[in-house]
Design an enzyme around this catalytic site. Structure first.
Site, mmCIF file in Angstrom:
data_model
loop_
_atom_site.group_PDB
_atom_site.id
_atom_site.type_symbol
_atom_site.label_atom_id
_atom_site.label_comp_id
_atom_site.label_asym_id
_atom_site.label_seq_id
_atom_site.Cartn_x
_atom_site.Cartn_y
_atom_site.Cartn_z
ATOM 1 N N LYS A 1 0.774 -1.127 0.072
ATOM 2 C CA LYS A 1 0.084 -0.117 0.123
ATOM 3 C C LYS A 1 0.902 1.424 -0.086
ATOM 4 O O LYS A 1 2.022 1.299 0.532
ATOM 5 C CB LYS A 1 -0.893 -0.106 1.346
ATOM 6 C CG LYS A 1 -1.991 -1.009 1.403
ATOM 7 C CD LYS A 1 -2.493 -1.085 2.903
ATOM 8 C CE LYS A 1 -3.675 -2.043 2.817
ATOM 9 N NZ LYS A 1 -4.797 -1.958 2.325
ATOM 10 N N ARG B 1 -10.240 -11.941 2.351
ATOM 11 C CA ARG B 1 -11.041 -13.026 1.804
ATOM 12 C C ARG B 1 -10.238 -14.319 1.863
ATOM 13 O O ARG B 1 -11.011 -15.345 2.053
ATOM 14 C CB ARG B 1 -11.488 -12.622 0.424
ATOM 15 C CG ARG B 1 -10.454 -12.573 -0.755
ATOM 16 C CD ARG B 1 -10.654 -11.968 -1.966
ATOM 17 N NE ARG B 1 -10.898 -10.292 -1.654
ATOM 18 C CZ ARG B 1 -11.085 -9.611 -2.616
ATOM 19 N NH1 ARG B 1 -11.510 -9.938 -4.011
ATOM 20 N NH2 ARG B 1 -11.149 -8.114 -2.087
HETATM 21 MN MN MN Z 1 -5.574 -5.737 2.012
#
Ligand code: MN
Ligand code: ZN
Length: 499
Positions: free
Chosen positions: A275, A349
């Protein structure tokens, strides 16, 4: 956490010292007992209201210092609007509003718990008391210097009610639910160097003292089960992954349990698909789903809910490393389905896939509800007011929507549909872990659905509501504890044997 506000119940009688809190409607009417307790304050309030342009709107405040003619030092009047159709969330809000008017110096407060139409019910009073505690919460354990203007409150609040015993009885379970919210907030607010998977598991294990059975699966145990999707996420971290399974049996022996599953990414750097630096510190909150499940298990066990409940959380840290998972890797989940990793930042997920499958196949629950700070896309769609709700079961979805309207922890149903499946088709494996830019929350839910083994299931995407949500009357904390009250209410309304 500092619990500096003490709440107790006293009989409705004369308020003669300190601060008094009263409620009026939009015609500035007080309840009869309130008017009497204040020695006839109606005229005073009408005059002051005209001067302050206070119209008794729901949640509005008229604050009078040293009011002439009555014996208290300060009178806080809270508007309740039309005064009809009030829900739990409204009384929570009134508790928050009044606490927001208090200061750090210890204060004696009497709350006259009466609506213009008559005394508040024990349930309404207990919501009011819960709102007071939730608003007063502060996460300040890492501040070594206290400042006067840091918003902290200390007070002894006496709630004056028509039936003290009934109010105490109604508040007892609610205080455990409030403790559960506070526990969830603490977990979300903790820094990631303190709260990593093993430490998180240890905190969950503290539920044992409430009669919860806590089983901790370490990496070899998860390897043995074949949890390749979860383990792939954690393999780049120096902190080993954990799955924690909590069981509370307050229902009938052998009755099918209900199950809650939480995403617990203790820190999410994004992994190799790293990120950007801006706001990356917020990713300490990527375990908000797991925090909610632990807070909920606390609430249910402490108030001795008459239900059999499973709580399961997948705890990992997603780090870039020489041993980290790569884009292009293919992992095999516990279900046997293979997943091509496209973006290592779509890790939640992967964690949930194995925990959902484990719970579905091992416990065969009545339903599973998972909570996860799963996608930024849910904030694009819904902002921070509603959590995204996805479900393969209309009845479960409707019950969640209703519980949301009552508690104020709102959910908004989003679509699922096989048309979305092609977005997660992979040319090398059974599926890939991202579906591209469009409909990102939906493809994430569509992915999870492949791991529920036909169990009635709902998924709550709480990326917008678990942390950094706008502050509200009952929450001034970064970690909101979202979901504990919602799910406790769901269990209470629909899944508990009533005496
Ligand atoms: Mn993530
Ligand atoms: Zn994440």
């Amino acid at each position: 956490m500092s619990d500096t506000v003490k709440v107790g119940f006293v009989p409705l009688s004369t308020a003669s010292r300190g601060i008094a809190v009263a409620f009026c409607d939009d015609s500035l009417r007080l309840g009869a007992a309130t008017d009497k307790a204040l020695g006839g304050a109606s005229d005073l309030i009408k005059r002051a209201a005209a001067a302050a342009r206070f119209k008794g709107k729901d949640g509005a405040v008229l604050d009078l210092l040293a009011p002439e003619g009555i014996k208290i030092q300060r009178l806080i009047v809270i508007g309740t609007g039309k005064g009809s159709d009030h829900k739990e969330k409204d009384f929570l809000k009134y508790g928050g509003v009044l606490t927001g008017k208090l200061n750090a110096g210890t204060e004696a407060v009497t709350v006259l718990a009466e609506l213009p139409a008559g005394p508040m019910t024990p349930d309404q009073v207990s919501s009011l008391a819960a709102g007071i505690r939730l608003r007063a919460y502060q996460f300040d354990r890492y501040k070594t210097k206290k400042k006067d203007d840091d918003g902290s409150v200390s007070a002894t609040v006496s709630i004056a009610v028509s039936d003290v015993a009934a109010a105490k009885k109604a508040f007892a379970p609610r205080t455990h639910v409030t403790d559960g919210v506070i526990l969830a907030r603490d977990l979300v607010n903790e820094p990631p160097n303190v709260l990593y998977p093993e430490e998180f598991a240890k905190r969950a294990a503290a539920l044992r003292k409430l009669g919860v059975t806590v089983e901790i699966l370490d990496v070899p145990a998860m390897k043995k089960l074949g949890m390749g999707a979860l383990l792939g996420v954690g393999q780049g971290s120096a902190r080993p992954s954990r799955t924690v399974v909590m069981r509370y049996n307050g229902g009938k022996k052998g009755e099918q349990p209900v199950a809650f599953i939480g995403k617990g990414v203790c820190f999410d750097t994004g992994g190799i698909s790293i990120k950007p630096a801006g706001s990356m510190e917020d990713m300490k909150g990527d375990m908000g789903g797991a925090a909610c499940v632990v807070g909920l298990m606390h609430a249910l066990a402490a108030r001795k809910a008459k239900a059999n409940v499973i709580g399961a959380i997948g705890l990992v840290e997603n780090m870039p490393d020489g041993n980290a998972q790569r884009p292009g890797d293919i992992v095999t989940s516990m279900s046997g389905q293979t997943i091509e990793i496209i973006n290592t930042d779509a890790e939640g997920r992967l964690v949930l896939a194995d925990v959902l499958w484990y719970v579905a196949t091992k416990f065969k629950p009545k339903f599973m509800i998972d909570l996860a700070t799963l996608t930024g896309a849910i904030m694009v769609a819904l902002g921070t007011e509603h959590a995204g709700l996805f479900a393969n079961d209309d009845d479960l979805a409707d019950k969640l929507i209703k519980a949301g309207q009552e508690t104020g922890e709102k959910v908004w149903r989003m679509p699922l549909g096989s048309e979305y499946d092609k977005l997660i088709d992979s040319q090398f494996a059974d599926m890939k872990n991202t579906g591209g830019r469009h409909g990102g929350s939906i493809t994430a839910a569509q992915f999870l659905q492949r791991f529920v083994d036909g169990t009635p299931w709902a998924h709550l995407d709480i990326a917008g509501t678990a942390m950094g949500a706008p502050k509200s009357e009952i929450n001034q904390s970064w970690g909101s504890g979202y979901g504990v009250r919602l799910l406790d209410r769901l269990v209470w309304d629909s899944y508990e044997a009533k005496a």
